[in-house]
Design an enzyme around this catalytic site. Structure first.
Site, mmCIF file in Angstrom:
data_model
loop_
_atom_site.group_PDB
_atom_site.id
_atom_site.type_symbol
_atom_site.label_atom_id
_atom_site.label_comp_id
_atom_site.label_asym_id
_atom_site.label_seq_id
_atom_site.Cartn_x
_atom_site.Cartn_y
_atom_site.Cartn_z
ATOM 1 N N CYS A 1 29.102 30.776 48.187
ATOM 2 C CA CYS A 1 28.706 30.062 49.337
ATOM 3 C C CYS A 1 30.658 29.998 49.198
ATOM 4 O O CYS A 1 31.238 28.253 49.445
ATOM 5 C CB CYS A 1 28.575 28.226 49.489
ATOM 6 S SG CYS A 1 28.038 28.020 50.650
ATOM 7 N N GLU A 2 30.723 30.891 49.768
ATOM 8 C CA GLU A 2 32.755 30.499 50.099
ATOM 9 C C GLU A 2 32.378 32.100 51.055
ATOM 10 O O GLU A 2 32.334 32.973 50.157
ATOM 11 C CB GLU A 2 33.322 31.013 48.619
ATOM 12 C CG GLU A 2 33.345 29.380 48.338
ATOM 13 C CD GLU A 2 34.053 28.324 48.893
ATOM 14 O OE1 GLU A 2 34.859 28.451 50.049
ATOM 15 O OE2 GLU A 2 33.888 27.662 48.303
ATOM 16 N N GLY B 1 53.584 41.682 31.010
ATOM 17 C CA GLY B 1 53.659 41.593 32.345
ATOM 18 C C GLY B 1 53.182 43.403 33.551
ATOM 19 O O GLY B 1 53.611 43.281 34.112
ATOM 20 N N ARG C 1 40.031 36.738 41.470
ATOM 21 C CA ARG C 1 41.461 37.469 41.503
ATOM 22 C C ARG C 1 42.158 37.712 42.315
ATOM 23 O O ARG C 1 42.738 38.377 43.321
ATOM 24 C CB ARG C 1 42.345 39.315 40.181
ATOM 25 C CG ARG C 1 41.968 37.986 38.731
ATOM 26 C CD ARG C 1 42.436 39.513 38.253
ATOM 27 N NE ARG C 1 43.847 39.329 38.332
ATOM 28 C CZ ARG C 1 44.096 40.609 39.192
ATOM 29 N NH1 ARG C 1 43.101 41.718 39.358
ATOM 30 N NH2 ARG C 1 45.691 40.917 39.208
ATOM 31 N N GLY D 1 49.410 42.099 27.664
ATOM 32 C CA GLY D 1 47.805 41.488 27.370
ATOM 33 C C GLY D 1 46.883 42.660 28.475
ATOM 34 O O GLY D 1 46.142 43.162 27.929
ATOM 35 N N TYR E 1 41.585 38.791 32.503
ATOM 36 C CA TYR E 1 41.946 37.968 33.547
ATOM 37 C C TYR E 1 40.589 38.170 34.254
ATOM 38 O O TYR E 1 40.707 36.836 36.205
ATOM 39 C CB TYR E 1 43.338 38.305 34.603
ATOM 40 C CG TYR E 1 44.511 37.473 33.955
ATOM 41 C CD1 TYR E 1 44.471 36.582 33.462
ATOM 42 C CD2 TYR E 1 45.407 38.985 33.440
ATOM 43 C CE1 TYR E 1 46.015 36.449 31.835
ATOM 44 C CE2 TYR E 1 46.323 39.665 32.455
ATOM 45 C CZ TYR E 1 46.855 37.418 32.436
ATOM 46 O OH TYR E 1 47.584 37.594 31.256
#
Length: 461
Positions: free
Chosen positions: A389-390, A276, A358, A320, A419
């Protein structure tokens, strides 16, 4: 109207008070080494990574394109291996996992954690020894657990009472005794987004220590003849920039280890403190280096154990994002440049939320630049958006790009190695991009681009 940032009290400030866009940088072409891959350079205005120019990459492999700096990735893996020389370093595969990435991890001496049967399949296909794999997941299916036990996975991280029973039955049937860790929640609040904070009690992962659930899980695993309890696992969240939360969590887990020893007479030999740790997505981010992290975590565990008279457990960590994130960029081609007078310019590219969710999901911030040519034009306040289309299909909310930006230009978004590909989708039926690895002046495809045939392959009509 000027495209420079508008002063407070202007029309711009009234229209976008919540955005508070930053002032333009002194140099639109400067590459912050904390944000861009280690081998990123500019040559005549063009960005090169791993000695390969983005124009060549786009012409050869198309756009959008994930580009991974292999040397950067390997170097960060080595840094963690060196910093945690007396601990286990598991690369968190959920950040980015392909067969090539799994091989890099294995070759650099790291272990690998997976959190699904699919990730396990990739790891095994890449030749990662099963005993060097740890398996996570809050709802592992019987099939996934069976595959893990049959393969000989080194560690299974237990996440529920149901899983204790499920895994115990499978192990008994197969005549195996897998080594397991119990995932505990410490109640430490990581100062991060709600969706990536994982150590508070009211969430789906692990067993709360404060309610007695963790202690009950320990008792049940110890009573399961076909499970071998070797330690505890704790993870407090993601994109964290200091070790204070880890220190508190480590202290609480170590004290819990002491309680287990005193009440049950069991000394657990392993303590996994999760991952993290944050990376620099913008120049304002200031991540910690692996040596600092290692020194802080190991010292607090050692001190707590010595005070309790316990042997110091073997520590494990799970970086990660900290390894994959800075090594990757995404290259896009500009399709339209739309000036909304008095507010900002919308720059639309040929990807978007299907290759980087993200920003929409977490409100993440990124750094992006024109990378295919040199420009001395004045900076224009821009919003980098996708083609979906957003209205929420935004890659970078506020950035400055050259005012002469035009269709056909290439822009790159930094720090997309983690990610982005792993959370990519086919929304609006866009094929997922290719991924290439660059190193020593050459590029090679490690994940091919999807095409329309791929989109139709599973649609049986």
């Amino acid at each position: 109207m000027s495209r420079y940032a508008h002063p407070a009290g202007s029309r711009h400030a009234e229209i976008l008070p919540e955005d508070n866009p930053p002032l333009p940088p002194e140099d639109l072409n400067a590459l912050d080494p904390r944000v861009w891959p280690a081998t990123a350079r500019r040559t005549g205005g063009e960005l090169t990574v791993g000695g390969v120019g983005v124009r060549e990459l786009a012409a050869t492999h198309g756009t959008p394109l994930f580009v991974m700096d292999e040397e950067d990735f390997r170097g960060r893996a080595r840094d963690y291996r060196t910093a945690f020389s007396d601990a286990d370093v598991y690369y968190a595969g959920k950040a980015l996992l392909t067969k090539a990435v799994a091989r890099w991890v294995n070759e650099e001496g790291l272990k690998l954690d997976v959190c699904s049967g699919g990730e396990l399949t990739v790891a095994l296909a890449a030749g990662v020894p099963a005993e060097r794999i740890g398996m996570h997941g809050n709802n592992k299916s019987a099939a996934e657990l069976r595959r893990a036990v049959e393969a000989g996975v080194g560690r299974v991280i237990i996440d529920s009472l149901d899983e204790i029973e499920r895994l115990g039955a499978i192990a008994a049937e197969l005549g195996a005794r897998p080594k397991v860790l119990i995932r505990v929640t410490t109640g430490v609040e990581a100062h991060t987004h709600e969706f990536v904070a994982t150590a508070h009690d009211d969430q789906k992962f692990g067993f709360a220590m404060s309610t007695g659930a963790a202690a009950e899980a320990v008792r049940r695993v110890l009573a399961a003849p076909h499970l071998e309890l070797v330690g505890l696992h704790s993870h407090i969240g993601s994109q964290i920039f200091d070790t204070s939360g880890f220190e508190v969590a480590a202290r609480r887990v170590t004290r819990f280890l002491t309680g287990v020893h005193e009440e049950l007479g069991v000394t657990l030999a392993e303590l996994d403190l999760g991952g993290g740790l944050g990376i620099a997505y913008t120049s304002g981010d200031d991540p910690l280096d692996p040596k600092t992290i290692a020194g802080s975590l190991t010292s607090i565990v050692r001190r707590e154990c010595e005070e309790a008279g316990l042997p110091v457990p073997r520590i494990a960590v799970e970086p990660g994002r900290a390894i994959a994130g800075p090594a990757g960029i995404t290259v896009y081609e500009v399709g339209t440049v739309k000036d909304v007078e008095g507010i900002r310019t919308y720059v639309s590219v040929d990807g978007g939320m299907s290759d980087n969710i993200r920003t929409a999901l977490y409100g993440s911030e990124y750094t992006s630049q024109l990378v295919s040519r040199e420009s001395d034009a004045e900076p224009m306040l821009s919003r980098l958006v996708g083609k979906h289309c957003e209205s929420g299909d935004i890659i970078v909310h506020d950035l400055y790009l050259p005012a002469d930006l035009r269709p056909g230009d290439l822009v790159a978004v930094a720090a997309t190695g983690a990610y982005c590909y792993s959370m990519a989708s086919n929304y609006n039926h866009l094929p997922r991009p290719a991924m290439v690895a660059v190193r020593g002046g050459s590029s090679r495809v490690i994940v091919r681009r999807e095409n329309e045939e791929d989109l139709l392959r599973l649609d049986v009509g």
